[in-house]
Each structure stands twice: as structure tokens, then as C-alpha cells.
Design a protein around this motif. Structure first.
Motif, PDB file in Angstrom:
ATOM      1  N   VAL A   6      47.453  43.501  -6.941  1.00  0.00           N
ATOM      2  CA  VAL A   6      46.524  44.632  -6.851  1.00  0.00           C
ATOM      3  C   VAL A   6      45.483  44.557  -7.967  1.00  0.00           C
ATOM      4  O   VAL A   6      44.274  44.708  -7.725  1.00  0.00           O
ATOM      5  CB  VAL A   6      47.292  45.967  -6.915  1.00  0.00           C
ATOM      6  N   ILE A   7      45.929  44.314  -9.184  1.00  0.00           N
ATOM      7  CA  ILE A   7      45.004  44.247 -10.326  1.00  0.00           C
ATOM      8  C   ILE A   7      44.005  43.109 -10.147  1.00  0.00           C
ATOM      9  O   ILE A   7      42.795  43.278 -10.381  1.00  0.00           O
ATOM     10  CB  ILE A   7      45.796  44.071 -11.636  1.00  0.00           C
ATOM     11  N   THR A   8      44.491  41.959  -9.713  1.00  0.00           N
ATOM     12  CA  THR A   8      43.603  40.807  -9.531  1.00  0.00           C
ATOM     13  C   THR A   8      42.584  41.073  -8.435  1.00  0.00           C
ATOM     14  O   THR A   8      41.404  40.717  -8.564  1.00  0.00           O
ATOM     15  CB  THR A   8      44.423  39.549  -9.195  1.00  0.00           C
ATOM     16  N   ARG A   9      43.013  41.717  -7.356  1.00  0.00           N
ATOM     17  CA  ARG A   9      42.078  42.042  -6.276  1.00  0.00           C
ATOM     18  C   ARG A   9      41.015  43.033  -6.749  1.00  0.00           C
ATOM     19  O   ARG A   9      39.848  42.939  -6.351  1.00  0.00           O
ATOM     20  CB  ARG A   9      42.835  42.621  -5.076  1.00  0.00           C
ATOM     21  N   ILE A  10      41.409  43.969  -7.592  1.00  0.00           N
ATOM     22  CA  ILE A  10      40.436  44.926  -8.130  1.00  0.00           C
ATOM     23  C   ILE A  10      39.404  44.198  -8.982  1.00  0.00           C
ATOM     24  O   ILE A  10      38.193  44.415  -8.845  1.00  0.00           O
ATOM     25  CB  ILE A  10      41.151  46.023  -8.941  1.00  0.00           C
ATOM     26  N   PHE A  11      39.859  43.310  -9.859  1.00  0.00           N
ATOM     27  CA  PHE A  11      38.922  42.564 -10.699  1.00  0.00           C
ATOM     28  C   PHE A  11      38.047  41.642  -9.853  1.00  0.00           C
ATOM     29  O   PHE A  11      36.875  41.437 -10.169  1.00  0.00           O
ATOM     30  CB  PHE A  11      39.687  41.756 -11.751  1.00  0.00           C
ATOM     31  N   TYR A  12      38.597  41.094  -8.790  1.00  0.00           N
ATOM     32  CA  TYR A  12      37.828  40.210  -7.913  1.00  0.00           C
ATOM     33  C   TYR A  12      36.631  40.941  -7.310  1.00  0.00           C
ATOM     34  O   TYR A  12      35.512  40.399  -7.277  1.00  0.00           O
ATOM     35  CB  TYR A  12      38.736  39.684  -6.802  1.00  0.00           C
ATOM     36  N   SER A  13      36.848  42.161  -6.842  1.00  0.00           N
ATOM     37  CA  SER A  13      35.797  42.889  -6.131  1.00  0.00           C
ATOM     38  C   SER A  13      34.905  43.722  -7.039  1.00  0.00           C
ATOM     39  O   SER A  13      33.706  43.861  -6.771  1.00  0.00           O
ATOM     40  CB  SER A  13      36.429  43.812  -5.074  1.00  0.00           C
ATOM     41  N   VAL A  14      35.470  44.282  -8.103  1.00  0.00           N
ATOM     42  CA  VAL A  14      34.718  45.215  -8.942  1.00  0.00           C
ATOM     43  C   VAL A  14      34.006  44.494 -10.081  1.00  0.00           C
ATOM     44  O   VAL A  14      32.826  44.734 -10.347  1.00  0.00           O
ATOM     45  CB  VAL A  14      35.652  46.312  -9.495  1.00  0.00           C
ATOM     46  N   ASN A  15      34.706  43.607 -10.758  1.00  0.00           N
ATOM     47  CA  ASN A  15      34.136  42.873 -11.893  1.00  0.00           C
ATOM     48  C   ASN A  15      33.474  41.589 -11.384  1.00  0.00           C
ATOM     49  O   ASN A  15      33.958  40.479 -11.598  1.00  0.00           O
ATOM     50  CB  ASN A  15      35.241  42.560 -12.903  1.00  0.00           C
ATOM     51  N   LYS A  16      32.349  41.751 -10.698  1.00  0.00           N
ATOM     52  CA  LYS A  16      31.720  40.627 -10.002  1.00  0.00           C
ATOM     53  C   LYS A  16      31.173  39.559 -10.941  1.00  0.00           C
ATOM     54  O   LYS A  16      30.984  38.412 -10.535  1.00  0.00           O
ATOM     55  CB  LYS A  16      30.600  41.146  -9.096  1.00  0.00           C
ATOM     56  N   CYS A  17      30.926  39.926 -12.189  1.00  0.00           N
ATOM     57  CA  CYS A  17      30.449  38.926 -13.149  1.00  0.00           C
ATOM     58  C   CYS A  17      31.605  38.163 -13.786  1.00  0.00           C
ATOM     59  O   CYS A  17      31.388  37.225 -14.559  1.00  0.00           O
ATOM     60  CB  CYS A  17      29.608  39.592 -14.231  1.00  0.00           C
ATOM     61  N   HIS A  18      32.843  38.563 -13.469  1.00  0.00           N
ATOM     62  CA  HIS A  18      34.053  37.887 -13.956  1.00  0.00           C
ATOM     63  C   HIS A  18      34.106  37.810 -15.478  1.00  0.00           C
ATOM     64  O   HIS A  18      34.497  36.787 -16.053  1.00  0.00           O
ATOM     65  CB  HIS A  18      34.162  36.483 -13.354  1.00  0.00           C
ATOM     66  N   SER A  19      33.724  38.904 -16.115  1.00  0.00           N
ATOM     67  CA  SER A  19      33.772  38.962 -17.578  1.00  0.00           C
ATOM     68  C   SER A  19      35.161  39.303 -18.092  1.00  0.00           C
ATOM     69  O   SER A  19      35.450  39.129 -19.277  1.00  0.00           O
ATOM     70  CB  SER A  19      32.777  40.010 -18.083  1.00  0.00           C
ATOM     71  N   GLY A  20      36.016  39.805 -17.208  1.00  0.00           N
ATOM     72  CA  GLY A  20      37.347  40.217 -17.629  1.00  0.00           C
ATOM     73  C   GLY A  20      37.420  41.665 -18.064  1.00  0.00           C
ATOM     74  O   GLY A  20      38.485  42.150 -18.438  1.00  0.00           O
ATOM     75  N   ARG A  21      36.294  42.373 -17.996  1.00  0.00           N
ATOM     76  CA  ARG A  21      36.248  43.787 -18.365  1.00  0.00           C
ATOM     77  C   ARG A  21      35.480  44.562 -17.299  1.00  0.00           C
ATOM     78  O   ARG A  21      34.359  44.187 -16.948  1.00  0.00           O
ATOM     79  CB  ARG A  21      35.566  43.978 -19.721  1.00  0.00           C
ATOM     80  N   ILE A  22      36.084  45.618 -16.805  1.00  0.00           N
ATOM     81  CA  ILE A  22      35.427  46.458 -15.805  1.00  0.00           C
ATOM     82  C   ILE A  22      34.725  47.603 -16.518  1.00  0.00           C
ATOM     83  O   ILE A  22      35.356  48.379 -17.248  1.00  0.00           O
ATOM     84  CB  ILE A  22      36.448  47.006 -14.792  1.00  0.00           C
ATOM     85  N   THR A  23      33.437  47.713 -16.319  1.00  0.00           N
ATOM     86  CA  THR A  23      32.661  48.769 -16.962  1.00  0.00           C
ATOM     87  C   THR A  23      32.609  50.007 -16.072  1.00  0.00           C
ATOM     88  O   THR A  23      32.893  49.946 -14.868  1.00  0.00           O
ATOM     89  CB  THR A  23      31.228  48.290 -17.246  1.00  0.00           C
ATOM     90  N   LEU A  24      32.242  51.125 -16.678  1.00  0.00           N
ATOM     91  CA  LEU A  24      32.110  52.366 -15.922  1.00  0.00           C
ATOM     92  C   LEU A  24      31.039  52.228 -14.848  1.00  0.00           C
ATOM     93  O   LEU A  24      31.182  52.755 -13.736  1.00  0.00           O
ATOM     94  CB  LEU A  24      31.769  53.518 -16.870  1.00  0.00           C
ATOM     95  N   ARG A  25      29.993  51.503 -15.166  1.00  0.00           N
ATOM     96  CA  ARG A  25      28.923  51.291 -14.188  1.00  0.00           C
ATOM     97  C   ARG A  25      29.431  50.511 -12.978  1.00  0.00           C
ATOM     98  O   ARG A  25      29.085  50.822 -11.833  1.00  0.00           O
ATOM     99  CB  ARG A  25      27.771  50.541 -14.859  1.00  0.00           C
ATOM    100  N   GLN A  26      30.264  49.503 -13.221  1.00  0.00           N
ATOM    101  CA  GLN A  26      30.830  48.729 -12.117  1.00  0.00           C
ATOM    102  C   GLN A  26      31.749  49.587 -11.253  1.00  0.00           C
ATOM    103  O   GLN A  26      31.759  49.455 -10.023  1.00  0.00           O
ATOM    104  CB  GLN A  26      31.596  47.523 -12.671  1.00  0.00           C
TER     105      GLN A  26
END
Length: 305
Positions: A6-26
Motif C-alpha cells: 500500500v505504501i509503495t503504491r501511494i508513493f508510486y502515484s503521488v510522489n511522481k518525482c520519486h524524491s522519497g518525500r510526499i509534499t502537501l502540494r502533491q
């Protein structure tokens, strides 16, 4: 592993720049909060296909498990070549290990270029089975862009397609020349420049559903041949079915396949158990007959269960 998926899928779709950090804007630009509200209200988690579906997790993990023969939770290049009935070319497999985006901001280096972790495999499989979204397009574009100039030129495409031509010859398939393939794909994608492609060309709304065909032509022979032999009626059915994405459709079909295989294994195991019971019964009868001779036929047998 479900939580990791679940966590990896969230980062895959939300953190599109693959920085490893999800921002509030994302988060605000994504459907993550909607998925949170939906999974909180929905009793059947499998109806929440975004991120949380247990059936989707089952498909991802079983596919990983099928390839990970030595059970070290690492996929090697030789393992990945077996994916999809050996559908991928060795050239793209090398590029996946060397250049494909990795989860959580990690990048391929000398320490992990020889294997894919489970999280890396999730990124790969989501991209492979649904090439119509922005994340998967950029995933494969990075793999094909060998010189890293953010342009996919004819020389790069020709080098990847040469491997496909060789595979077609080995399998006695009708050969599709590079020029014919490229002309067909350019007519569908309609890039801004005739000499090269950029990632944005694949993301045009009018060609989102067909741009993945070029990727398949360059490195997935099985899917490319299916595209060449596609049935217009089946394609129309796909456009009108209940699935929102190609990944949802694939996951549903593959989950049903896995469930049927599991059911068949259980039935086979039950048959083996009954055969064993019957053999035990036969052996007991032989013993009883001997005892009958000694005791005058008054011996009794105990039920095998």
C-alpha cells in the motif's frame, strides 16, 4: 507485506518525482485523501482499487513470489527475463536495473543494480501492466532514453527494436520492418517533432490509450504481437467495461487466474489425501484378515479418521 504494498503504491502515484518525500502540494493534487475517505467507509476493501485493494496486493506479491525462486526477496535479471512468459527483451531488462526509477528516492547504484527489491518490483509491474498513465510513461521513457537527453531518437528506438526483430525471426513470426512500425506509431502518437519523441508526446489525452503500444513494440514482444493481431470488437469491449485503468483490468483477470490455480491445488491435495486413506484401508484389511484367522473372526477395525 500488505502494508509495504500500500505504501509503495501511494508513493508510486503521488510522489511522481520519486524524491522519497510526499509534499502537501502533491497530496492535494492527488486522489489520496479521497481514497482514505473511501476505504474508511467501504466494508469491502477490494472495492477500493486505488492503493488498498487486497486482491491487487495478492496479484503483486504472487507475481513476485513466482519469480523469486531462491526466496531471498530479490529479483535478478535472469528472474525478470521470465516475467510474462519471457515477453521482455534482455536489453530493456538491463535498462530496468540500470536506469528505472526506484521507490522512496533511492537510485540504482553499484549496490543494488544486480537485483530488484519487492518495492522495486511493484514500481516495475504497475508500469508494465498499465502504460497509459504519466508515471508509467516516464518510467519507460527513462529506460529507453539511453543517452539521458530527455529525447527518444530514431537511433535509440532502432537499437531496441533490433532485438525484437531477432526474436521475431527466432519465433518464425512475420517480420515488421522498423520503418513500418515507426510510421504506424508516429501516426497514432502525432509527436511535435518528427525527429524525436519527448515524454509529453505520450501524455497527450488523445493518445493516452495507444502510446503504450510503442513501448511494447520496442521491448515486449508478446504484447506487441497481440497489438498487431488485435480484434476491434474486443478493443471496444475494453473501452466500455467497468474498469477505470488497464491495471485494474489486469489485476482482476490475474487474481481470478491465481484463485482458480489455488482451488485446483486444493482439490488435487484432497484427492491425494483420499487416495492415501484408501491405501491405508487396504493395508488395515490385510492385517485384520490375519487376525481373523487367529481369533476366529472377532477382531474389529478402527476408522482411519
Amino acid at each position: 507485506k500488505y502494508a509495504v504494498t500500500v505504501i509503495t503504491r501511494i508513493f508510486y502515484s503521488v510522489n511522481k518525482c520519486h524524491s522519497g518525500r510526499i509534499t502537501l502540494r502533491q497530496v492535494r493534487r492527488s486522489d489520496l485523501l479521497d481514497a482514505f475517505f473511501l476505504v474508511d467507509a467501504e466494508e469491502d476493501i477490494n472495492k477500493v482499487t486505488r492503493y488498498f485493494s487486497y486482491e491487487h496486493f495478492y496479484v503483486l506479491y504472487c507475481r513476485f513470489w513466482e519469480l523469486d525462486h531462491d526466496r531471498d526477496y530479490r529479483i535478478t535479471r535472469e528472474d525478470l527475463l521470465k516475467y510474462g512468459d519471457h515477453s521482455l527483451s534482455h536489453m530493456i531488462v538491463d535498462r530496468i536495473f540500470d536506469a528505472a526509477p526506484r521507490p522512496f528516492g533511492s537510485a540504482p547504484d553499484d549496490n543494488n543494480k544486480d537485483y530488484l527489491s519487492y518495492e522495486d518490483f511493484i514500481f516495475f509491474m504497475l508500469s508494465e501492466e498499465d502504460k497509459s498513465n504519466e508515471v508509467s510513461v516516464r518510467y519507460w521513457f527513462n529506460c529507453l532514453d539511453v543517452d539521458g537527453d530527455q529525447r527518444l531518437n530514431n537511433m535509440e528506438m532502432r537499437s531496441f527494436y533490433a532485438v525484437q526483430l531477432h526474436r521475431m525471426q527466432c519465433m518464425n513470426h512475420e517480420i515488421v520492418p522498423f520503418e513500418d512500425m515507426l510510421c504506424q506509431m508516429m501516426d497514432m502518437i502525432k509527436p511535435q517533432h518528427s525527429d524525436y519523441l519527448v515524454a509529453e508526446d505520450f501524455l497527450q489525452p488523445e493518445c493516452a490509450q495507444v502510446s503504450g503500444a510503442l513501448f511494447d513494440a520496442l521491448f515486449n514482444l508478446n504484447k506487441y504481437l497481440m497489438f498487431e493481431q488485435r480484434d476491434p470488437f474486443v478493443e471496444r469491449q475494453k473501452r466500455e467495461d467497468e474498469f477505470e485503468t488497464d491495471w485494474d483490468r489486469f489485476a482482476c483477470i490475474d487474481y481470478n487466474r491465481l484463485a482458480m490455480e489455488e482451488e485446483a491445488r486444493e482439490e488435487e491435495a484432497m484427492e491425494i489425501d483420499w487416495v492415501t486413506v484408501d491405501e491405508d484401508d487396504d493395508g488395515d484389511d490385510d492385517v485384520i484378515e490375519g487376525e481373523d484367522l487367529a481369533t476366529g473372526g472377532n477382531a474389529s477395525s478402527e476408522a482411519p479418521f
